[in-house]
Scaffold this active site. Sequence first.
Site, PDB file in Angstrom:
ATOM      1  N   ASN A 153      -9.134   1.971   9.020  1.00 46.96           N
ATOM      2  CA  ASN A 153      -8.451   1.602  10.254  1.00 46.96           C
ATOM      3  C   ASN A 153      -9.101   2.299  11.445  1.00 46.96           C
ATOM      4  O   ASN A 153      -9.762   1.673  12.263  1.00 46.96           O
ATOM      5  CB  ASN A 153      -6.957   1.957  10.153  1.00 46.96           C
ATOM      6  CG  ASN A 153      -6.142   1.446  11.341  1.00 46.96           C
ATOM      7  OD1 ASN A 153      -6.677   1.031  12.363  1.00 46.96           O
ATOM      8  ND2 ASN A 153      -4.854   1.474  11.228  1.00 46.96           N
ATOM      9  N   THR A 154      -8.973   3.644  11.492  1.00 47.89           N
ATOM     10  CA  THR A 154      -9.441   4.388  12.658  1.00 47.89           C
ATOM     11  C   THR A 154     -10.936   4.197  12.921  1.00 47.89           C
ATOM     12  O   THR A 154     -11.351   4.131  14.081  1.00 47.89           O
ATOM     13  CB  THR A 154      -9.135   5.889  12.473  1.00 47.89           C
ATOM     14  OG1 THR A 154      -7.760   6.021  12.110  1.00 47.89           O
ATOM     15  CG2 THR A 154      -9.386   6.666  13.745  1.00 47.89           C
TER      16      THR A 154
ATOM     17  N   ALA B  97      -9.523   5.441   3.469  1.00 47.74           N
ATOM     18  CA  ALA B  97      -9.441   6.560   4.429  1.00 47.74           C
ATOM     19  C   ALA B  97     -10.697   7.417   4.476  1.00 47.74           C
ATOM     20  O   ALA B  97     -11.295   7.728   3.455  1.00 47.74           O
ATOM     21  CB  ALA B  97      -8.244   7.449   4.167  1.00 47.74           C
ATOM     22  N   GLY B  98     -11.062   7.777   5.696  1.00 50.29           N
ATOM     23  CA  GLY B  98     -12.144   8.733   5.922  1.00 50.29           C
ATOM     24  C   GLY B  98     -13.461   8.127   6.354  1.00 50.29           C
ATOM     25  O   GLY B  98     -14.390   8.854   6.692  1.00 50.29           O
TER      26      GLY B  98
ATOM     27  N   LYS C 129       0.873  -1.170   0.000  1.00 53.67           N
ATOM     28  CA  LYS C 129       0.000   0.000   0.000  1.00 53.67           C
ATOM     29  C   LYS C 129       0.907   1.215   0.000  1.00 53.67           C
ATOM     30  O   LYS C 129       1.594   1.499   0.988  1.00 53.67           O
ATOM     31  CB  LYS C 129      -0.917   0.018   1.241  1.00 53.67           C
ATOM     32  CG  LYS C 129      -1.701   1.325   1.313  1.00 53.67           C
ATOM     33  CD  LYS C 129      -2.529   1.481   2.560  1.00 53.67           C
ATOM     34  CE  LYS C 129      -2.791   2.974   2.769  1.00 53.67           C
ATOM     35  NZ  LYS C 129      -3.670   3.251   3.906  1.00 53.67           N
TER      36      LYS C 129
ATOM     37  N   GLY D 144      -8.145   9.130   9.018  1.00 55.62           N
ATOM     38  CA  GLY D 144      -8.484   9.228  10.436  1.00 55.62           C
ATOM     39  C   GLY D 144      -9.547  10.258  10.766  1.00 55.62           C
ATOM     40  O   GLY D 144      -9.883  10.451  11.929  1.00 55.62           O
TER      41      GLY D 144
END
Lengths: 259, 66
Positions: A210-211, A188-189, A100, A161
């Site tokens: 992830n977050t 992301a997001g 990645k 994040g």
Amino acid sequence: MQTGTLTIAGRSYPSRLIVGTGKYPDFDVMRRAIEASGASMVTVAVRRVDLSRRGGESLLDYIDSARITLLPNTAGCFTAEEAVRTARLGREAGLSDLVKLEVIGDERTLFPDNEGLLLATRILVKEGFAVLPYTNDDLVVAKRLRDAGAAAVMPLAAPIGSGLGIQNPANLRILLEEIRDVPVIVDAGVGTASDAAIVMETGADGVLMNTGIAGADDPVKMARAMRLAVEAGRLAFEAGRIPKKLHARASSPLQGIVR
Amino acid sequence: MTIILNGEDREAAPDITVLALLESLGVAPGRVAVELNGDVLRRADFVRSTLRDGDRVEFVQFVGGG
């Protein structure tokens, strides 16, 4: 009901959800969240070994490598050179060609550096990597990455994040219309399950987060929610939604009403 | 002799191999990647790569990330 698999660089993965391994309170919660997410691929970061801690636990002790593919990232890299170096180390640590690719251009937003990203993609493709670049939701950059040989393109929904959800749905739709020969994975997001469902309903091939999971009050429960949302969103996309209309259309027959 | 390991000066026995250095530091060789003076070493080469004074060595591993 099956929703088909996600194919990257000629290999099929049962889940369209890719999850990160960062920011969990501990390895056991991470392990259970990965399990609940149903993900068949997880991202990992490449960092210096902490030589002050002898024989500490490894992340890898908590990931079932027989079922789950590791996707090393180049997070924290601000130049193509750093990213290429990190990718090469990740390949040797994980003995896999997947990467990645992140080349960050701005510290506050963590937005990608398009120029560095393209340069690093070209170098790594030449070295035999299957490159999954984290990119802006920019069609022109996405096309260049594809043309450079990227194995997928991974546009952001919102800053890393941030949990803002998809901020530019029109851009994602355009990108999905135009990029047909490699998977488009929104990276992301994503903040909550509905964000993931919307991404998948739009027709994305996959989503990486992830977050949104690790930062939830109950990461294991959120991981399950994301799994269901990704499946639901994909099913809805494949099913083909009804057109939006301004006015009502009765669902019940207009004949035979008792008056 | 002095090598630069993960960015810090460190004393090491002359001609120590990468494998011996990993073992002396309690690092499992099966889960790390090693860079020597900018080049990534293959795992099979840990046992025959010897270090010299001033060598720049990186030991890296996977950690949690997104």
